[in-house]
Scaffold this motif. Structure first.
Motif, mmCIF file in Angstrom:
data_model
loop_
_atom_site.group_PDB
_atom_site.id
_atom_site.type_symbol
_atom_site.label_atom_id
_atom_site.label_comp_id
_atom_site.label_asym_id
_atom_site.label_seq_id
_atom_site.Cartn_x
_atom_site.Cartn_y
_atom_site.Cartn_z
ATOM 1 N N VAL A 43 0.854 -1.185 0.000
ATOM 2 C CA VAL A 43 0.000 0.000 0.000
ATOM 3 C C VAL A 43 0.892 1.238 0.000
ATOM 4 N N GLN A 44 0.794 2.033 -1.072
ATOM 5 C CA GLN A 44 1.523 3.296 -1.106
ATOM 6 C C GLN A 44 0.654 4.333 -0.401
ATOM 7 N N ALA A 45 1.137 4.806 0.739
ATOM 8 C CA ALA A 45 0.402 5.800 1.524
ATOM 9 C C ALA A 45 0.982 7.183 1.240
ATOM 10 N N ARG A 46 0.103 8.104 0.937
ATOM 11 C CA ARG A 46 0.507 9.495 0.699
ATOM 12 C C ARG A 46 -0.218 10.388 1.684
ATOM 13 N N ASP A 47 0.466 11.445 2.106
ATOM 14 C CA ASP A 47 -0.164 12.398 3.021
ATOM 15 C C ASP A 47 -0.977 13.418 2.231
ATOM 16 N N ALA A 48 -1.543 14.399 2.922
ATOM 17 C CA ALA A 48 -2.400 15.408 2.283
ATOM 18 C C ALA A 48 -1.652 16.191 1.203
ATOM 19 N N ARG A 49 -0.327 16.294 1.323
ATOM 20 C CA ARG A 49 0.487 17.027 0.339
ATOM 21 C C ARG A 49 0.982 16.123 -0.790
ATOM 22 N N GLY A 50 0.586 14.848 -0.764
ATOM 23 C CA GLY A 50 0.968 13.935 -1.835
ATOM 24 C C GLY A 50 2.315 13.266 -1.637
ATOM 25 N N ARG A 51 2.950 13.493 -0.487
ATOM 26 C CA ARG A 51 4.248 12.869 -0.221
ATOM 27 C C ARG A 51 4.047 11.394 0.143
ATOM 28 N N ILE A 52 5.039 10.573 -0.175
ATOM 29 C CA ILE A 52 4.976 9.131 0.034
ATOM 30 C C ILE A 52 5.550 8.766 1.398
ATOM 31 N N PHE A 53 4.826 7.901 2.115
ATOM 32 C CA PHE A 53 5.331 7.373 3.377
ATOM 33 C C PHE A 53 6.458 6.389 3.065
ATOM 34 N N VAL A 54 7.653 6.678 3.575
ATOM 35 C CA VAL A 54 8.828 5.836 3.383
ATOM 36 C C VAL A 54 9.325 5.450 4.769
ATOM 37 N N HIS A 55 9.758 4.208 4.909
ATOM 38 C CA HIS A 55 10.254 3.776 6.211
ATOM 39 C C HIS A 55 11.375 2.762 6.072
ATOM 40 N N ARG A 56 12.095 2.583 7.177
ATOM 41 C CA ARG A 56 13.095 1.520 7.257
ATOM 42 C C ARG A 56 12.535 0.471 8.197
ATOM 43 N N ARG A 57 12.562 -0.754 7.757
ATOM 44 C CA ARG A 57 12.028 -1.866 8.538
ATOM 45 C C ARG A 57 12.932 -2.145 9.738
ATOM 46 N N THR A 58 12.351 -2.703 10.787
ATOM 47 C CA THR A 58 13.151 -3.050 11.952
ATOM 48 C C THR A 58 14.036 -4.247 11.645
ATOM 49 N N ALA A 59 15.065 -4.420 12.457
ATOM 50 C CA ALA A 59 15.995 -5.529 12.305
ATOM 51 C C ALA A 59 15.334 -6.868 12.634
ATOM 52 N N ARG A 60 14.172 -6.856 13.296
ATOM 53 C CA ARG A 60 13.498 -8.090 13.719
ATOM 54 C C ARG A 60 12.533 -8.643 12.676
ATOM 55 N N LYS A 61 12.367 -7.967 11.561
ATOM 56 C CA LYS A 61 11.446 -8.453 10.531
ATOM 57 C C LYS A 61 11.941 -9.790 9.979
ATOM 58 N N LEU A 62 10.994 -10.697 9.683
ATOM 59 C CA LEU A 62 11.338 -12.014 9.149
ATOM 60 C C LEU A 62 11.942 -11.922 7.750
ATOM 61 N N VAL A 63 11.464 -10.997 6.957
ATOM 62 C CA VAL A 63 11.927 -10.835 5.582
ATOM 63 C C VAL A 63 12.461 -9.411 5.406
ATOM 64 N N PHE A 64 13.613 -9.285 4.800
ATOM 65 C CA PHE A 64 14.232 -8.000 4.467
ATOM 66 C C PHE A 64 14.383 -7.066 5.673
ATOM 67 N N PRO A 65 14.977 -7.556 6.767
ATOM 68 C CA PRO A 65 15.161 -6.691 7.939
ATOM 69 C C PRO A 65 16.056 -5.489 7.613
#
Length: 176
Positions: A43-65
């Motif tokens: 899901v590509q989430a955008r704010d009211a200004r159209g910017r994209i929510f970008v994040h870094r996954r935690t080290a504990r994630k099962l896939v692609f930590p």
């Protein structure tokens, strides 16, 4: 935290074939360990200004930590629809409730690093204040699309999210 078990390894997922037909069910940890094909939502989430929510996954994630992602999302649970999973995952990862239903855009079969899964891509406008899950998200920000584009070569992105982003970008350019 490194001595704790990875998150959600016991969650049951539908196992699917190359045509996205359910062939069985298995716990997430087994699905990942055996490389069984399953379902995911992006899901590509955008704010009211159209910017994209970008994040870094935690080290504990099962896939692609610890990798960056320009989507929120995750696996589709056993018996769950893509639409249900998209809304659930978006609300969970963004830490909001009352999000509008994400708009489905397309599906594709991801085959690459990490395995193979059917991937449903969505978009949603999130005008609510976000409080991302600490267990899922180590860092986050809303970035303008040109900044996301500039970071594609610099940051280590989750390969499935990057594949979804490139397909989405291609579809948007074709629609011009």
């Amino acid at each position: 935290m490194s001595d704790q078990q990875p998150l959600a390894a016991d969650e049951v997922l539908d196992v699917v074939d190359e045509h996205d037909r359910v062939t069985g069910q298995a716990p997430r940890g087994e699905v990942y360990a055996a490389g069984l094909r399953h379902r995911c939502v992006f899901v590509q989430a955008r704010d009211a200004r159209g910017r994209i929510f970008v994040h870094r996954r935690t080290a504990r994630k099962l896939v692609f930590p610890s990798l960056y992602d320009m989507f929120v999302g995750g696996v589709v649970g056993a018996g769950e629809t893509y639409d249900e999973a998209a809304l659930r995952e978006a609300e969970e990862e963004l830490g909001v409730s009352g999000l509008p239903a994400p708009t489905p855009l397309f599906r594709f079969l991801y085959e690459g690093p990490g395995g193979s899964w059917w991937s449903a891509v969505y978009e949603v406008r999130c005008e609510l204040p976000v409080v991302p899950q600490e267990e899922e998200v180590a860092w986050w920000d809303f970035l303008p699309e040109d900044e996301v584009e500039a970071r594609l070569a610099d940051w280590q992105w989750v390969p499935d999210g990057l594949a979804a982003y490139l397909r989405l970008r291609e579809r948007r350019h074709e629609g011009r």
